[in-house]
Motif scaffolding. Structure first.
Motif, PDB file in Angstrom:
ATOM      1  N   THR A  67      81.854 -35.189 116.366  1.00 38.86           N
ATOM      2  CA  THR A  67      80.589 -35.032 117.096  1.00 38.86           C
ATOM      3  C   THR A  67      80.344 -36.143 118.106  1.00 38.86           C
ATOM      4  O   THR A  67      79.368 -36.093 118.863  1.00 38.86           O
ATOM      5  CB  THR A  67      79.418 -35.009 116.101  1.00 38.86           C
ATOM      6  N   GLY A  68      81.200 -37.182 118.152  1.00 39.41           N
ATOM      7  CA  GLY A  68      81.001 -38.290 119.083  1.00 39.41           C
ATOM      8  C   GLY A  68      81.480 -37.952 120.489  1.00 39.41           C
ATOM      9  O   GLY A  68      82.216 -36.990 120.708  1.00 39.41           O
ATOM     10  N   SER A  69      81.051 -38.735 121.470  1.00 37.86           N
ATOM     11  CA  SER A  69      81.470 -38.547 122.869  1.00 37.86           C
ATOM     12  C   SER A  69      81.735 -39.907 123.491  1.00 37.86           C
ATOM     13  O   SER A  69      81.166 -40.931 123.085  1.00 37.86           O
ATOM     14  CB  SER A  69      80.392 -37.788 123.658  1.00 37.86           C
ATOM     15  N   GLN A  70      82.589 -39.923 124.524  1.00 34.06           N
ATOM     16  CA  GLN A  70      82.977 -41.173 125.181  1.00 34.06           C
ATOM     17  C   GLN A  70      83.357 -40.871 126.622  1.00 34.06           C
ATOM     18  O   GLN A  70      84.003 -39.853 126.901  1.00 34.06           O
ATOM     19  CB  GLN A  70      84.162 -41.800 124.435  1.00 34.06           C
ATOM     20  N   GLU A  71      82.924 -41.797 127.552  1.00 34.24           N
ATOM     21  CA  GLU A  71      83.272 -41.669 128.957  1.00 34.24           C
ATOM     22  C   GLU A  71      84.649 -42.269 129.163  1.00 34.24           C
ATOM     23  O   GLU A  71      84.906 -43.424 128.815  1.00 34.24           O
ATOM     24  CB  GLU A  71      82.242 -42.382 129.843  1.00 34.24           C
ATOM     25  N   THR A  72      85.522 -41.552 129.805  1.00 38.52           N
ATOM     26  CA  THR A  72      86.879 -42.035 130.049  1.00 38.52           C
ATOM     27  C   THR A  72      87.377 -41.455 131.359  1.00 38.52           C
ATOM     28  O   THR A  72      86.708 -40.648 132.003  1.00 38.52           O
ATOM     29  CB  THR A  72      87.807 -41.648 128.889  1.00 38.52           C
ATOM     30  N   LYS A 125      85.580 -39.018 133.087  1.00 39.51           N
ATOM     31  CA  LYS A 125      85.282 -37.771 132.364  1.00 39.51           C
ATOM     32  C   LYS A 125      84.765 -38.133 130.967  1.00 39.51           C
ATOM     33  O   LYS A 125      84.993 -39.240 130.473  1.00 39.51           O
ATOM     34  CB  LYS A 125      86.504 -36.874 132.258  1.00 39.51           C
ATOM     35  N   THR A 126      84.063 -37.129 130.326  1.00 42.81           N
ATOM     36  CA  THR A 126      83.517 -37.322 128.982  1.00 42.81           C
ATOM     37  C   THR A 126      84.433 -36.631 127.977  1.00 42.81           C
ATOM     38  O   THR A 126      84.732 -35.434 128.120  1.00 42.81           O
ATOM     39  CB  THR A 126      82.107 -36.752 128.877  1.00 42.81           C
ATOM     40  N   VAL A 127      84.839 -37.321 126.936  1.00 38.00           N
ATOM     41  CA  VAL A 127      85.729 -36.758 125.918  1.00 38.00           C
ATOM     42  C   VAL A 127      85.046 -36.846 124.551  1.00 38.00           C
ATOM     43  O   VAL A 127      84.131 -37.652 124.350  1.00 38.00           O
ATOM     44  CB  VAL A 127      87.082 -37.505 125.894  1.00 38.00           C
ATOM     45  N   THR A 128      85.491 -35.956 123.590  1.00 42.25           N
ATOM     46  CA  THR A 128      84.980 -35.951 122.216  1.00 42.25           C
ATOM     47  C   THR A 128      85.799 -36.897 121.366  1.00 42.25           C
ATOM     48  O   THR A 128      87.036 -36.874 121.396  1.00 42.25           O
ATOM     49  CB  THR A 128      85.051 -34.539 121.625  1.00 42.25           C
ATOM     50  N   THR A 156      83.619 -40.014 115.017  1.00 42.70           N
ATOM     51  CA  THR A 156      82.812 -41.175 114.667  1.00 42.70           C
ATOM     52  C   THR A 156      82.969 -41.478 113.181  1.00 42.70           C
ATOM     53  O   THR A 156      83.403 -40.635 112.384  1.00 42.70           O
ATOM     54  CB  THR A 156      81.333 -40.914 114.977  1.00 42.70           C
ATOM     55  N   GLN A 164      90.229 -39.630 120.114  1.00 40.18           N
ATOM     56  CA  GLN A 164      89.796 -38.564 121.014  1.00 40.18           C
ATOM     57  C   GLN A 164      90.400 -37.232 120.545  1.00 40.18           C
ATOM     58  O   GLN A 164      91.353 -36.717 121.119  1.00 40.18           O
ATOM     59  CB  GLN A 164      90.212 -38.873 122.450  1.00 40.18           C
TER      60      GLN A 164
END
Length: 601
Positions: free
Chosen positions: A303-308, A409-412, A415, A470
């Motif tokens: 459920t987490g997200s991260q900008e990459t 970009k945003t990736v899942t 967590t 990711q």
């Protein structure tokens, strides 16, 4: 071949209509036993004529013997099964021929020929051969006065009497019957032979004889003695019957409702896995361990997200205005331009500046490759001013940066909370599964245990992914084992009864049932159970049932009531005597016909 299934009650018009509408030129009429189609020669002839008009070839399929024989007499093919019918139509088999005359169920049937009008072409004045109807077929005729015997043609032997006569089959030949003359309704003498039954009228009494009275016959001394003996034997028989009935017929059931007092007792027991049988004093019981195990894998979603994205790359140009000697910028040097940070990926040697007479100095220059420390398009710069950089021999100023290729970009990502929640859900599933296994093992058993004393061993829960990866999700795996120590309730009840039996005092008894048993506490160390059982029930005097039955035999009801009240003063007495109409209100003479039952109020 087309199969046409006929119902028992289908009329001939319905059969012909369905036959005309059937597909194909070869049709098998499948009829059940007793069908209307098979019970009439006329019906079969009409069916055959309808088939000829429609250009169809028919075959009758039935297990009805009479119907198939009628078909054979008319030249209509017949078979037992549809397979046999298919072989006959294809030429692989032939229908079984029949004789010119055959007796079916006691009825003689004559052969019918293909010429349906043969009876019309018979020679004038020629009577058709008669059909013999057995006597059994006339049993339902209206009853009249006895008649003379039926004349039977001498040339035709009498057929055997049929066990079953099908009266619905029409006969084309007439029945030869001679009208009998009426005879008086008197006692007759019957003479039988193999062919004809002859009735011979007996002579009747005249009206005058009927009016005459026979003279009375004198009573002899022997007859008087026989009458007296008969009366004496009859009285003795009645007396014997009454005596036997008095001894054996009555049955009395006595019910004693004893007022019992409540009692409560606490008993301590120890149940061990090492004990095989109940100890002699009833305190040590055998225990049993049951186990439920589960091994499961649970999938979860990240459920987490991260900008990459991609980091911008390019070059930096260094300017040496500070010294005339070469200065070196090592690899890994940090440079800032337009608020973005970059790092050199190689070293650069920047020459010193040169200066001509009367002219401004010319700086020495050199370039080095750089990479942005963060991804994103904001790091894409074109000849942007950069921060000063201190080299090995001087300060480099007025530096510039040019970069490109930075994206975002945003990736899942997974967590730590995702993994923790998945482990919690898996633990509950493992526990439920193991508990259900325990319940299944105990579904057909009656045991004593206590909730909360199960020994649960939860294995290590592992995750196939780590926090920050990711990925779209992962799996968690784990095992669990739940052990429970139990005691068979019948074994516990037996031990309770043994312990109570040793406590019986003052000729009193204790009545205990399973619902009176409650487990107050259970402690378990893995091998032993300690039980404290609170037992409650009824306490009442012991009633000598057999002795009371012996004392009551032959007594009157009032005397019996006095005996019972003295033996059991606290009991309420009721009795039932059978048969209820028995006039003697006494207890039976034989003890086995007296039943004393005790109930506790």
């Amino acid at each position: 071949m087309t199969s046409l299934y006929i119902e028992s009650a289908d009329e001939i018009t319905t059969v012909i209509e369905r036959l005309r509408g059937a597909e194909g030129t070869e049709v098998a009429l499948v009829a059940p036993k007793g069908a209307t189609l098979l019970q009439s020669v006329v019906n079969l002839k009409l069916t055959r004529r309808a088939a000829d008009d429609a250009g169809k070839r028919i075959i009758i399929v039935s297990t009805d013997n009479i119907g198939r024989n009628l078909c054979a007499q008319l030249g209509i093919a017949a078979a037992n099964t549809e397979e046999e019918a298919a072989k006959i139509l294809s030429g692989g088999a032939s229908a079984v021929p029949v004789d010119d005359a055959k007796v079916i169920s006691g009825v003689r049937i004559h052969r019918y020929y293909e010429d349906e009008d043969a009876d019309e072409t018979a020679a004038p004045g020629t009577a058709p051969e008669p059909i013999i109807i057995p006597q059994a077929m006339l049993k339902d005729e209206p009853k009249t006065a006895p008649t003379a015997p039926i004349a039977v043609p001498a040339s035709v032997p009498e057929p055997p009497v049929a066990a079953e006569v099908v009266q619905s089959v029409p006969f084309p030949a007439p029945v030869a019957v001679v009208t009998p003359e009426p005879v008086p309704l008197t006692r007759s003498k019957v003479t039988r032979n193999d062919t004809v039954e002859t009735v011979t009228p007996s002579p009747t009494r005249t009206e005058k004889q009927k009016k005459e009275k026979l003279p009375p016959q004198p009573t002899t001394i022997m007859q008087k003695r026989v009458i007296k003996l008969s009366l004496w034997l009859g009285g003795a028989g009645i007396l014997a019957i009454v005596t036997i009935a008095f001894l054996f017929l009555p049955f009395t059931r006595v019910e004693l409702a004893v007022r019992a007092s409540d009692w409560t007792m606490q008993l301590a027991f120890t149940a061990s896995l090492d004990t095989k049988d109940t100890s002699t004093d009833g305190t040590q019981l055998p225990a049993e361990d049951i186990t439920g195990k589960s091994d499961k894998t649970l999938s979860f979603t990240a459920t987490g997200s991260q900008e990459t994205g991609d980091k911008a790359t390019g070059s930096v140009t260094f300017y040496n205005y500070d010294t005339t000697t070469t200065t070196t910028v090592p690899s890994g040097t940090t440079i800032t331009a337009s608020g973005k940070t970059f790092t050199t990926t190689a070293s650069a040697d920047v020459p010193g500046y040169t200066k001509a007479s009367g002219k401004p100095p010319v700086p020495g220059t050199a370039t080095a490759p750089i990479t942005a420390t963060a991804s994103g398009p904001d790091s894409n710069l074109s000849n942007a001013p950069a921060s000063d950089v201190k080299g090995t021999n001087g300060l480099l100023t007025f530096n510039t940066v040019s970069t490109s290729g930075g994206t975002t970009k945003t990736v899942t990502v997974v967590t730590a909370d995702d993994i923790a929640k998945a482990k919690t859900v898996l633990t509950q599933q493992l526990t439920d599964d193991a508990t259900k296994q325990l319940a299944d093992q105990l579904s057909n058993r009656t045991v004593t245990s206590k909730e909360g004393t199960d020994r649960t061993v939860l294995g290590t829960l592992t995750s196939t992914v780590s926090a920050g990866e990711q990925v779209a999700g992962g799996d968690v795996k784990g095992t669990i084992s739940i052990d429970r120590s139990i005691v068979n309730t019948p074994t516990l009840e037996s031990a309770i009864s043994d312990r109570l039996r040793t406590n019986e005092l003052n000729n009193h008894s204790y009545k205990v049932t399973s619902k009176d048993i409650t487990v107050d506490s259970v402690s378990s160390d893995g091998k032993q159970l300690s039980l404290t059982v609170k037992v409650s029930g009824k306490e009442a005097p012991v009633v000598p049932v057999e002795d009371l039955a012996k004392q009551l035999n032959g007594k009157s009801l009032s005397d019996g009531a006095q005996i019972l009240s003295q033996a059991v003063p606290t009991a309420t007495i009721s009795y039932t005597q059978s048969p209820r109409w028995w006039p003697v209100k006494r207890y039976p003479t034989l003890t086995r016909y007296i039943v004393v039952e005790v109930t506790y109020d």
